[in-house]
Structure formats: C-alpha cells, structure tokens
Design a protein around this motif. Structure first.
Motif, PDB file in Angstrom:
ATOM      1  N   ARG A 104      24.173  -9.299  53.585  1.00 11.88           N
ATOM      2  CA  ARG A 104      24.230 -10.703  52.639  1.00 11.88           C
ATOM      3  C   ARG A 104      22.948 -11.213  52.287  1.00 11.88           C
ATOM      4  O   ARG A 104      22.045 -11.460  53.244  1.00 11.88           O
ATOM      5  CB  ARG A 104      25.305 -11.592  53.493  1.00 11.88           C
ATOM      6  N   ASP A 105      22.972 -11.517  51.203  1.00 12.82           N
ATOM      7  CA  ASP A 105      21.689 -12.276  50.499  1.00 12.82           C
ATOM      8  C   ASP A 105      22.090 -13.657  50.428  1.00 12.82           C
ATOM      9  O   ASP A 105      23.027 -14.308  49.768  1.00 12.82           O
ATOM     10  CB  ASP A 105      21.598 -11.632  49.002  1.00 12.82           C
ATOM     11  N   PHE A 106      21.225 -14.635  51.365  1.00 12.68           N
ATOM     12  CA  PHE A 106      21.501 -15.782  51.275  1.00 12.68           C
ATOM     13  C   PHE A 106      20.338 -16.440  50.475  1.00 12.68           C
ATOM     14  O   PHE A 106      19.905 -17.837  50.537  1.00 12.68           O
ATOM     15  CB  PHE A 106      21.388 -16.351  52.839  1.00 12.68           C
ATOM     16  N   SER A 107      19.751 -15.883  49.817  1.00 13.81           N
ATOM     17  CA  SER A 107      18.419 -16.393  49.340  1.00 13.81           C
ATOM     18  C   SER A 107      18.471 -17.448  48.373  1.00 13.81           C
ATOM     19  O   SER A 107      17.570 -18.303  47.823  1.00 13.81           O
ATOM     20  CB  SER A 107      17.521 -15.204  48.680  1.00 13.81           C
ATOM     21  N   ALA A 108      19.744 -17.779  47.786  1.00 11.26           N
ATOM     22  CA  ALA A 108      19.850 -18.795  46.759  1.00 11.26           C
ATOM     23  C   ALA A 108      20.709 -20.001  47.537  1.00 11.26           C
ATOM     24  O   ALA A 108      20.854 -21.091  46.908  1.00 11.26           O
ATOM     25  CB  ALA A 108      21.001 -18.226  45.750  1.00 11.26           C
ATOM     26  N   THR A 109      20.826 -19.928  48.780  1.00  6.41           N
ATOM     27  CA  THR A 109      21.316 -20.914  49.411  1.00  6.41           C
ATOM     28  C   THR A 109      20.183 -21.985  49.825  1.00  6.41           C
ATOM     29  O   THR A 109      19.500 -21.542  50.516  1.00  6.41           O
ATOM     30  CB  THR A 109      22.015 -20.322  50.666  1.00  6.41           C
ATOM     31  N   PRO A 110      20.494 -23.307  49.680  1.00  9.89           N
ATOM     32  CA  PRO A 110      19.397 -24.164  49.982  1.00  9.89           C
ATOM     33  C   PRO A 110      19.030 -24.066  51.559  1.00  9.89           C
ATOM     34  O   PRO A 110      20.150 -23.744  52.551  1.00  9.89           O
ATOM     35  CB  PRO A 110      19.907 -25.467  49.855  1.00  9.89           C
ATOM     36  N   LEU A 111      17.962 -24.069  51.917  1.00  9.83           N
ATOM     37  CA  LEU A 111      17.370 -23.909  53.363  1.00  9.83           C
ATOM     38  C   LEU A 111      17.298 -22.472  53.874  1.00  9.83           C
ATOM     39  O   LEU A 111      16.843 -22.286  54.849  1.00  9.83           O
ATOM     40  CB  LEU A 111      18.056 -24.904  54.224  1.00  9.83           C
ATOM     41  N   LEU A 112      17.761 -21.672  53.078  1.00 11.58           N
ATOM     42  CA  LEU A 112      17.768 -20.353  53.399  1.00 11.58           C
ATOM     43  C   LEU A 112      17.056 -19.256  52.321  1.00 11.58           C
ATOM     44  O   LEU A 112      17.315 -18.129  52.230  1.00 11.58           O
ATOM     45  CB  LEU A 112      19.197 -19.602  53.578  1.00 11.58           C
ATOM     46  N   GLU A 113      15.981 -19.978  51.634  1.00  5.53           N
ATOM     47  CA  GLU A 113      15.272 -19.134  50.829  1.00  5.53           C
ATOM     48  C   GLU A 113      14.564 -18.092  51.364  1.00  5.53           C
ATOM     49  O   GLU A 113      14.369 -17.958  52.279  1.00  5.53           O
ATOM     50  CB  GLU A 113      14.248 -20.298  50.230  1.00  5.53           C
ATOM     51  N   ASN A 114      14.664 -16.915  50.514  1.00  8.29           N
ATOM     52  CA  ASN A 114      14.294 -15.422  50.911  1.00  8.29           C
ATOM     53  C   ASN A 114      14.925 -15.052  52.252  1.00  8.29           C
ATOM     54  O   ASN A 114      14.102 -14.337  53.072  1.00  8.29           O
ATOM     55  CB  ASN A 114      12.758 -15.501  51.112  1.00  8.29           C
ATOM     56  N   CYS A 115      16.288 -15.341  52.378  1.00 11.28           N
ATOM     57  CA  CYS A 115      16.830 -14.841  53.687  1.00 11.28           C
ATOM     58  C   CYS A 115      18.074 -14.024  53.661  1.00 11.28           C
ATOM     59  O   CYS A 115      18.665 -14.089  52.510  1.00 11.28           O
ATOM     60  CB  CYS A 115      17.371 -16.165  54.666  1.00 11.28           C
TER      61      CYS A 115
END
Ligand code: PMP
Length: 365
Positions: free
Chosen positions: A319-330
C-alpha cells in the motif's frame, strides 16, 4: 432525461473509500491474514451453512455469536454487539455519538474511515497530528479535551497505518480525563497481545472495537464486534441496521470463534515474520522501517512511488501512502507467508541496488 437534485451537501468533494486492490501474486496491501481458514474448519463451516434457513431473516443481534464472544471476554451478552465488519460499527459510532453540532477527536495519520464517517454525519473533527515518530501528542490531547466539547475520541491501538499500539497508561488517563466516549480500536490486538478490556469494569465511557478480518482470516465474511458497558451498547443498537449481520456470516463466525485456538500458530508465525522482515528492512540502505506491534510494517524511503511500481511489477502489492499527509514517501507492507516476505525483501533490495547504480552512473556522466 429528467434531472436529479444534488446529493446531501456533506458529500460534495468526498472521495469514496478505495482499498486500491489489484491482482498480484503476493497480496500484501490490506493487512489480511495470508493464510485462509484451514480445511477442517472449512468443512465445519460448510456443515453449519448447510443448516442455515435461507428463507428466514437472521437473528438481528447474532445472539449465539454474541454469547460466545461475551463468555470468552468474561462479560455479559449485554456488553457485546456484532456488526457487519468493524467498519459498520465505526459508522454506528459516528451516528450515535456524532452528528451536527457534535465533535470528535482524531489522531492522524490513522485509519481514514474515522474522518470519513465524521464527515458523512456532519460531525466536526478535531485533529491532533501525531509526532514525527507517530506517537500521540498526549499534552495536546489532554489540553483539547479539557475544553469539554469533545463527544467521542478514537484511538487505534495498534494504529493503522503507523504500527505501534498506544501506551496503556495513556489510554487509562484518557478515559479518566473525559466523559467523551473513547473508542479503542483493537482491530489488530491479536498481534500486539495488549487490550484495554480490564478497563471496561471501571470506565463507562470505553468502547473496544475488534474484528474477525485479521487474526481470524475472515476479511471476506464481514464480522466485527464491540465490547462496552450495556448503556453504550444500547445506544449503538438504536442506530444499527436490523439485519446487517446475515445468517451465513453468523454461522461462519460461530464456527471460527469456537475454533479460534487453531489460528494461534498462524498469529505466532506472523509475529515472528514481522521481526524477521523488520531486521531485513533495517539492514537495507536508505529504508527506514517504523516499529510495529501489528501485522504490517510502515517504511519510509526515497522514491517510494517508484519502489511501489517495481514491487508490483515483481508480483508484490503493497500500500502506497506517499500521498497521505504526514506519510510522505511511506509504504505499508502486510506481513505475509515466509515465501511472500522473502519475495518482497528481495525485490525491495533489488530496487535499492538498481537505483544506487543509476545514481552512480548519473554522477559519473
Ligand atoms: N479498524 C482498523 C484500524 C482497520 O485497519 C480496519 C480494517 N482495515 C478496521 C477497523 C475494519 O475492519 P473490518 O471492517 O474488516 O472489520
């Protein structure tokens, strides 16, 4: 064609929940159990379903399943309510304790459904962002609660998608500090081995959410439950759909819950594999895994979006969370079987190595 007037105003701009499910060899994106129920339990389930009268409505409250859960938790039936997945009970929380003029306290980054339900029910959301290590800013939480206008609070423990559980002493102080309803979402508590259930005896404002979707391999069946004091359960009963838990799901849930000890080796394997994957990630240059009490690991790395593509091309869906605030590049990777975990680790390492070579070539050019 005749025109239709606009839907309710709170829906404007709302994006429907999208699990971003795609076919893949290794499905490591949804925190499911990698192992299905075993063949013996499956046979017992088939026999139980064969006895279900399809022409009759189900027991609205799933009382047989409710009794099993109550007994296992040392509680009375009146302290348990079963829902169509934990998701239904989360929505019921917003219906029963939220609404226009009411407010909930939320600790992002966390499960996005909490905020979505608040929005659907016109409940105001007060966000207290987690710190850089994703711990809860406890002082800010207590200061905000002291204003007295919070109607309900949700704390996921362990927190999805960041991984760690909330400290037990914080949860107890939180329950002591407010008369707001505090939901502790223990959807993953079988992997953290920690529960606040003992606090039900002393705190009328506690409601615990659990699910059959993770440890018990029943994400496809849709069963969740809450534990709370009878007064709280009675309010949830007022807002629930009468027949949300169908007869087939009730029958399956009863068999699985009676045989829940059989899931224990699988849970242990996931916990052991979590340690192994964590070690491998820590040993991978440029990858920062966050500690986890659950059945997944969140990690941060440069080029997370490109890494997601590379993993998916190799057969691993994370699961790509990189667009979620506070989860950049996660990215969040669910712990799978040892074979799936090996595939994930080897692909991620290959991505990092190839990127290193590309960067070295670019530097020479
Ligand atoms: N709470 C959390 C924190 C979750 O991650 C999930 C599943 N994604 C749920 C509740 C709801 O799970 P279910 O509806 O499958 O029971």
């Amino acid at each position: 064609m005749n025109r239709v007037r606009a839907a309710a105003s709170q829906l404007a701009g709302l994006v429907p929940y999208d699990p971003k499910y795609l076919p893949a060899e290794a499905l490591l994106s949804a925190n499911e159990n990698p192992r299905d129920v075993d063949d013996e339990v499956r046979e017992l389930i088939a026999a139980a379903i064969a006895r279900v009268p399809f022409n009759r409505y189900p027991d609205p409250l799933a009382n047989d399943l409710r009794d099993l859960i109550a007994e296992a938790n040392g509680l009375d039936r009146s302290c348990v309510l079963v829902g169509n997945g934990g998701d239904e009970l989360l929505f019921n929380l917003a219906l029963a304790w939220g609404g226009p003029g009411r407010t909930c306290l939320n600790f992002p980054p966390t499960f996005s459904v909490y905020a979505a339900n608040a929005r659907l029910t016109n409940t105001a959301v007060v966000d207290i962002a987690r710190r850089d290590d994703f711990s809860i800013d406890e002082e800010a939480a207590f200061a905000r609660l002291a204003e007295g206008d919070i109607d309900y609070v949700i704390v996921a423990s362990p927190n999805n998608p960041t991984g760690l559980r909330a400290p037990a002493d914080f949860l107890e102080r939180l329950l002591d500090a407010t008369d707001a309803l505090v939901m502790v979402d223990e959807a993953y508590f079988e992997f953290s081995r920690q529960t606040v259930r003992p606090l039900l005896a002393t705190h009328e404002n506690l409601v615990i959410l659990r699910t059959f979707s993770k440890a018990f391999s029943l994400a496809g069946v849709r069963l969740g439950y809450i534990l709370a004091n009878p007064g709280v359960i009675a309010e949830f009963q007022k807002v629930r759909q009468p027949y949300s838990v169908d007869a087939v799901s009730q029958a399956i849930g009863e068999v699985v819950y009676r045989h829940r000890a059989r899931f224990e080796p699988g849970i242990r394997e996931i916990i052991e594999e979590r340690a192994r994957v964590m070690e491998a990630l820590r040993a991978t240059a440029g990858v920062r895994p966050f500690p986890s009490d659950s059945n997944w690991i969140l990690l941060r790395m440069d080029d997370a979006g490109a890494a997601w593509d590379y993993l998916y091309a190799g057969g691993v869906l994370v699961r790509d969370f990189s667009a979620t605030p506070l989860l950049e590049n996660c990215l969040r990777v669910t712990i799978g079987t040892p074979v799936q975990n090996d595939l994930f680790i080897s692909l991620l390492r290959a991505f990092v190595a190839e990127r290193g070579e590309r960067r070295a070539r670019a530097a020479r050019a």
